[in-house]
Design a protein around this motif. Structure first.
Motif, PDB file in Angstrom:
ATOM      1  N   UNK A  12     -30.301 -16.865 -41.098  1.00 15.10           N
ATOM      2  CA  UNK A  12     -30.838 -17.302 -39.767  1.00 15.10           C
ATOM      3  C   UNK A  12     -31.395 -18.664 -39.888  1.00 15.10           C
ATOM      4  N   UNK A  13     -31.704 -19.356 -38.482  1.00 18.94           N
ATOM      5  CA  UNK A  13     -32.515 -20.608 -38.492  1.00 18.94           C
ATOM      6  C   UNK A  13     -33.715 -20.553 -37.743  1.00 18.94           C
ATOM      7  N   UNK A  14     -34.777 -21.082 -38.323  1.00 20.52           N
ATOM      8  CA  UNK A  14     -36.048 -21.013 -37.905  1.00 20.52           C
ATOM      9  C   UNK A  14     -36.262 -22.141 -36.589  1.00 20.52           C
ATOM     10  N   UNK A  15     -36.542 -21.534 -35.517  1.00 14.93           N
ATOM     11  CA  UNK A  15     -36.719 -22.347 -34.352  1.00 14.93           C
ATOM     12  C   UNK A  15     -35.635 -22.538 -33.275  1.00 14.93           C
ATOM     13  N   UNK A  16     -34.423 -22.175 -33.893  1.00 18.13           N
ATOM     14  CA  UNK A  16     -33.193 -22.163 -33.034  1.00 18.13           C
ATOM     15  C   UNK A  16     -31.973 -21.392 -33.616  1.00 18.13           C
ATOM     16  N   UNK A  17     -30.900 -20.987 -32.924  1.00 18.91           N
ATOM     17  CA  UNK A  17     -29.913 -19.972 -33.247  1.00 18.91           C
ATOM     18  C   UNK A  17     -29.236 -20.618 -34.269  1.00 18.91           C
ATOM     19  N   UNK A  18     -28.714 -19.922 -35.325  1.00 20.70           N
ATOM     20  CA  UNK A  18     -27.946 -20.667 -36.259  1.00 20.70           C
ATOM     21  C   UNK A  18     -27.960 -19.523 -37.549  1.00 20.70           C
TER      22      UNK A  18
END
Length: 165
Positions: A84-90
């Motif tokens: 996953x990505x911190x602060x945004x989708x990813x």
């Protein structure tokens, strides 16, 4: 004196503004969520053990920094380095890591299934150390309790003239 007031004020504002949506699941609640997510019944004890070993069943747990300044999130401790990505989708799960910190664990389970499909339970150190080749949680009481509640509901409907139609 003035400096300590400012620090207290800032800490209060930060504490109040942080969303606290987490929950600590029981074994039976976790098993029910895993069943809902279509996890194989033969693996549910492993998944519950994983949740216990990684987060003590706490959906709001955030740990880190770990390798490459990554953090692990939620009841299944999904790591920001890859999944996953911190602060945004990813990430491979295409999710914001922060989405794994609330009490809705269906998205956590969906991402964890991807992790499991690629790496198996060995992707989680907690499972390797505390679950692999060790006694797993006995969840028989969970389904027994549900079955008993259903039988009690049926009996109540049979004997209650208001509920019987």
């Amino acid at each position: 004196m003035k400096g300590s007031w400012v620090i207290s004020f800032v800490l209060t504002v930060v504490t109040i503004s942080l969303p606290v949506e987490g929950k600590t699941f029981t074994e039976c609640e976790a098993a029910k969520e895993l069943e809902r997510a279509k996890i194989s019944k033969s693996l549910i004890s492993n998944w519950v053990c994983l949740m216990q070993s990684e987060s003590k069943m706490n959906t709001a747990l955030l740990t880190g920094p770990k390798t490459a300044s990554s953090y692990s999130h939620g009841i299944l401790q999904i790591n920001s380095a890859k999944w996953c990505t911190r602060g945004r989708t990813g990430g491979i799960c295409n999710k914001r890591c922060e989405d794994f910190l609330n009490d809705d664990i269906q998205d956590d389970i969906a991402c964890a299934k991807k992790i499991f499909d690629q790496e198996g339970f060995k992707a989680w150190d907690g499972w390797t150390k505390k679950c692999k080749n060790k006694p797993l949680p006995n969840l028989a009481h969970c389904s027994r309790r549900r079955r008993m509640a259903t039988e009690m509901d049926a009996a109540e409907i049979e004997t209650d003239p208001v509920l019987r139609v």
